[in-house]
Scaffold this motif. Structure first.
Motif, PDB file in Angstrom:
ATOM      1  N   VAL A 103       7.282   9.535   0.489  1.00 39.95           N
ATOM      2  CA  VAL A 103       5.905   9.193   0.828  1.00 39.95           C
ATOM      3  C   VAL A 103       5.245  10.433   1.397  1.00 39.95           C
ATOM      4  N   ILE A 105       2.978  12.588   3.546  1.00 34.21           N
ATOM      5  CA  ILE A 105       2.409  12.319   4.866  1.00 34.21           C
ATOM      6  C   ILE A 105       1.336  13.343   5.225  1.00 34.21           C
ATOM      7  N   TYR A 118       6.123  -2.118   9.229  1.00 32.62           N
ATOM      8  CA  TYR A 118       5.316  -0.904   9.060  1.00 32.62           C
ATOM      9  C   TYR A 118       6.067   0.282   9.659  1.00 32.62           C
ATOM     10  N   ILE A 173       2.383   3.191   7.431  1.00 32.16           N
ATOM     11  CA  ILE A 173       2.892   2.952   6.072  1.00 32.16           C
ATOM     12  C   ILE A 173       3.342   1.506   5.935  1.00 32.16           C
ATOM     13  N   TRP A 178       5.311   1.017   0.286  1.00 34.27           N
ATOM     14  CA  TRP A 178       5.436   2.408   0.702  1.00 34.27           C
ATOM     15  C   TRP A 178       4.133   3.181   0.514  1.00 34.27           C
ATOM     16  N   HIS A 179       3.009   2.513   0.772  1.00 31.44           N
ATOM     17  CA  HIS A 179       1.718   3.173   0.732  1.00 31.44           C
ATOM     18  C   HIS A 179       1.244   3.472   2.151  1.00 31.44           C
ATOM     19  N   VAL A 180       0.622   4.627   2.340  1.00 29.30           N
ATOM     20  CA  VAL A 180      -0.042   4.927   3.605  1.00 29.30           C
ATOM     21  C   VAL A 180      -1.343   4.128   3.631  1.00 29.30           C
ATOM     22  N   SER A 183      -4.561   6.397   8.390  1.00 28.49           N
ATOM     23  CA  SER A 183      -4.089   7.476   9.246  1.00 28.49           C
ATOM     24  C   SER A 183      -4.976   7.519  10.478  1.00 28.49           C
TER      25      SER A 183
END
Length: 376
Positions: A103, A105, A118, A173, A178-180, A183
């Protein structure tokens, strides 16, 4: 003539039950396996320690990535590792040791916590800023593994110009896909992550700002900022087992502070040895343990009064530690000693050292246990 019988197709519910039984058997087999500790080694990968034998049994090969922070999912089948050299989070199948997902970052991902499905990962966008993936591709500059040590002979942290740097971020996440999903902008040099007892709030220590930021855990909405002593450089943070206090270590002032979990007022300040970082309560909450990294010591305090009880010598640059799942031993990752120091959790006497872990950074166990990274 013989009668031909055709067996009916199993009902969907039976198929679902069969699948559930297979998954349950797999989970049971995983739970019945020997308890393990996972240790990030910035130069070698992730070391796997058999806790029954207290031996290093294998190393997951992510060494070139510069692994640091790590955390496990609920059933221990996936290990999440932040990698400073590849700007990503590696998802490792603990049964095979293989990376099954990466993933993206952002620059310098460091600290990882898992909570309620999460994953929360701190990172530093650097000059380009923006959300994950927004910066130009390229190898990031390696973050120093200890700013106070890097400034040998000077004031800890004196060579940092945090005010001129972009603030840190915390990537949230969704572990289903497994998606952000978002942020969150934090303070400067975000270090430790902790959650409120009900899991609704996320707290992070900001080393460069001398603050603790409080957010809504799911949305990332800011709730408040707690200002601590100037020049303290807060690093570790842990919630007390009764949910009444947070303890925060101040690396450059060599102190810990006790904060009211409801009012966020500082209730007490306690002196420690030099360079405190990792902090955690013992399994029964009667003792508080602090890794005073620059004094090569694990300190023990009363978990209620915070009176000093004992000092335990360990190795060099010992930032993080974890208890074994049965609570009988304390395992301390000592980066400049390239080893994990194993101590008796009651007598504090040394048990053994487990080597071949160059620049050991963090440590967690399965079954899950208390420590400076994970808490339960």
């Amino acid at each position: 003539m013989l009668e031909t019988r055709i067996s009916p197709r199993p009902p969907r519910r039976s198929l679902a039950l069969a699948c559930a039984l297979v998954l349950g058997a797999s989970a049971a087999a995983h739970a019945a396996a020997a308890p393990l500790a996972y240790v990030t080694s910035e130069k070698a990968g992730v070391g796997v320690i058999d806790l029954d034998q207290m031996t290093l049994t294998q190393t997951f090969p992510v060494g070139a990535d510069g692994p640091r922070g790590l955390s496990l999912n609920a059933d221990g089948t996936r290990l999440l590792v932040a990698n400073k050299n590849t700007d990503d989070l590696a998802v490792i199948d603990t049964a095979t040791g293989k990376v099954v997902k990466r993933v993206k970052i952002g620059k310098n991902p460091e600290y990882v916590r898992v909570r309620n499905g999460y994953a929360y990962v701190t990172y530093e966008p650097g000059e380009d800023g923006g959300p994950p993936g927004a910066k130009p591709e390229g190898k990031p500059e390696a973050k120093g593994d200890n700013k106070p040590e890097a400034n040998a002979g000077g004031k800890p942290g004196a060579d940092d110009d945090d005010a001129n740097k972009p603030p840190a971020e915390i990537a949230i996440i969704d572990m289903k896909n497994w998606h952000v999903i978002r942020s969150v902008t934090s303070g400067h040099e975000t270090e430790g992550i902790e959650f409120s007892r009900d899991g609704q709030m996320m707290l992070v220590t900001n080393e460069g700002d001398d603050t603790v930021s409080v957010y809504h855990a799911r949305t990332g909405a800011p709730i408040r900022t707690v200002k601590l002593a100037p020049g303290g450089r807060p690093r570790g943070i842990r919630l007390s087992p009764d949910g009444k206090h947070y303890v925060v270590t101040l690396e450059s002032l060599s102190k810990l502070v006790v904060i009211d979990a409801h009012t966020f007022e500082v209730l007490k300040t306690v002196d420690t040895k030099l360079g405190p970082y990792g902090v955690a309560y013992g399994p029964n909450g009667q003792r508080l343990f602090v890794a005073a990294a620059r004094d090569q010591t694990v300190q023990v305090f009363d978990g209620h009064t915070y009176e000093h009880i004992a000092d335990v010598p360990v190795g060099k640059r010992c930032w993080h530690f974890s208890f074994t799942p049965d609570g009988s031993k304390l395992m301390v990752a000592c980066g400049r000693s390239d080893a994990v120091y194993v101590l008796d959790a009651k007598s504090y006497q040394p048990v053994k050292q487990i080597g071949d872990l160059p620049l050991a950074w963090g440590i967690v166990t399965y079954p899950h246990s208390d420590g400076s990274i994970e808490s339960h």
